[in-house]
Design a protein around this motif. Structure first.
Motif, PDB file in Angstrom:
ATOM      1  N   GLN A 123       0.831  -1.205   0.000  1.00 23.91           N
ATOM      2  CA  GLN A 123       0.000   0.000   0.000  1.00 23.91           C
ATOM      3  C   GLN A 123       0.864   1.254   0.000  1.00 23.91           C
ATOM      4  N   ASP A 268      -3.906  -1.368  -9.357  1.00 26.61           N
ATOM      5  CA  ASP A 268      -4.813  -0.840  -8.340  1.00 26.61           C
ATOM      6  C   ASP A 268      -6.166  -1.517  -8.493  1.00 26.61           C
ATOM      7  N   GLU A 269      -7.163  -0.974  -7.820  1.00 24.89           N
ATOM      8  CA  GLU A 269      -8.475  -1.641  -7.794  1.00 24.89           C
ATOM      9  C   GLU A 269      -9.325  -1.367  -9.024  1.00 24.89           C
ATOM     10  N   LYS A 288      -6.997  -7.906  -3.738  1.00 17.93           N
ATOM     11  CA  LYS A 288      -6.170  -6.918  -3.032  1.00 17.93           C
ATOM     12  C   LYS A 288      -5.057  -7.607  -2.248  1.00 17.93           C
TER      13      LYS A 288
END
Length: 372
Positions: A123, A268-269, A288
């Motif tokens: 992250q 990323d998402e 994730k």
């Protein structure tokens, strides 16, 4: 099965065609000066019906595709077939090995969980990359490649006149220490270097662990693939990709395979990453804190075609910015790469010609230039 080897000397003008397992793909790409510099070249792959296996292609995101059924401007596939997800914490190492081998043979890509890289560190890496791309252009320009440099490290922006891809990028080497040029590492955000160096230590451990399983799956010593790409001299490159939303029908990263040995990739998402399998583009459903692992051209060659180099692309999102953080692991440019001797013999002749990584890259580029 056949594979057209790298030609040397007076190769006649033609399209480089590679065939394996009854599948064929033709490619074209622009010239460059070094293996690392291929990170930003253009490439065209002509995709025909019922064909899959691609030629060695570029490490990244600047290729286009033409297909009878699936043009490069086509919308994302609606197929939902899921990538293999492999739990590296499973105590059954034989099971892990079998799963990794099956995924590498059938997909050329897989997703690993419980891989040992702290989720918090992943992250932090993503946060520092986002903060960099949110900076004013003048700040980002401080790590841009100088105009007179032959390096391809640094910050660079999309150029629709030259590239059929849409996005900005930051590229630099992260290992070995002797290859690192901090001139191209952002000083803002202030924690960029600390976070990136800690991530590098972790991703190298994970790479060697995966290489060990893949080596074992080939019946080799665990160290075989890692040693085969140079051990501590293998080059690790980080590329941070930034794809702003667009209403145009363009690709953030047109179809390509990776020139390197193996790629460890975190997006990323925002959806948009796709792989090509069984004549279809398949959306990758990312979990994730997992890591996507892509087999590159060199592991395909070293395994004598047993492991597949995966064709993949990034589809631009119309509403949200997409970002990704691939780490490319490639041999030193002077290292000779080809099918490992333990995997070839009278009954299994080499499908690829051995050459230095630099020669391999140069010859493939030249062949494709002559065909263009």
């Amino acid at each position: 099965s056949k594979h057209i080897p790298i030609e040397s000397g007076k190769a006649k003008k033609r399209e480089t065609e590679q065939t394996m397992n009854g599948t064929t793909m033709n490619g074209k790409k622009d010239q460059h000066t070094s293996p690392q510099s291929l990170l930003t070249e253009t490439n065209t792959i002509n995709l025909k019906k019922d064909q899959y296996t691609s030629p060695p292609s570029l490490l990244t995101e600047t290729n286009t595709i033409n297909g009878k059924k699936d043009q490069h401007t086509s919308p994302p596939s609606s197929l939902t077939e899921k990538l293999p997800v492999i739990d590296l914490s499973d105590p059954n190492e034989e099971l892990i090995t079998n799963q990794l081998v099956k995924a590498s043979e059938e997909w050329g890509i897989f997703q690993v969980v419980n891989h040992g890289i702290p989720a918090e560190l992943m992250q932090q890496l993503q946060d520092s990359g986002r903060k960099f791309f949110e900076l004013p252009v003048s700040e980002k320009e401080t790590v841009r490649k100088p105009a007179d440099s032959t390096d391809m490290e640094g910050y660079f922006t999309k150029d629709p006149k030259n590239f059929k891809a849409w996005g900005d990028h930051l590229l630099h080497k992260i290992s070995p220490p002797s290859s690192v040029n901090y001139r191209y590492w952002p000083k803002n955000p202030s924690d960029y270097r600390e976070v990136t160096e800690e991530y590098t230590r972790n991703v190298k451990k994970l790479t060697e662990k995966i290489n060990g399983y893949l080596s074992k799956g080939l019946g080799l010593r665990r160290e075989a693939l890692t040693e085969g790409i140079g051990g501590d001299t293998a080059v690790y490159l980080l590329r941070v990709n930034y794809y702003p939303p667009t209403s145009d029908s363009v690709l953030g990263a047109p179809p390509h395979t990776d020139f390197c040995a193996i790629t460890l990739f975190i997006p990323d998402e925002v959806p948009g990453f796709q792989v090509f399998k069984d004549d279809h583009w398949i959306d990758v459903e990312y979990t994730k804190s997992s890591v996507l692992v892509l087999i590159g051209d060199q592991f395909m060659r070293m395994s004598n075609g047993r492991y597949k180099n995966v064709l993949h692309r990034s589809v631009q999102n119309k509403e949200k910015t997409r970002m990704s953080w691939p780490i490319f692991v490639e041999p030193n440019h002077s290292l000779v790469i080809g099918p490992l001797p333990e995997l070839t013999g009278d009954k299994n002749p080499p499908k690829f010609e051995s050459s230095t990584f630099k020669e391999y890259v140069h010859q493939m580029v030249q062949n494709l230039l002559r065909a263009s």
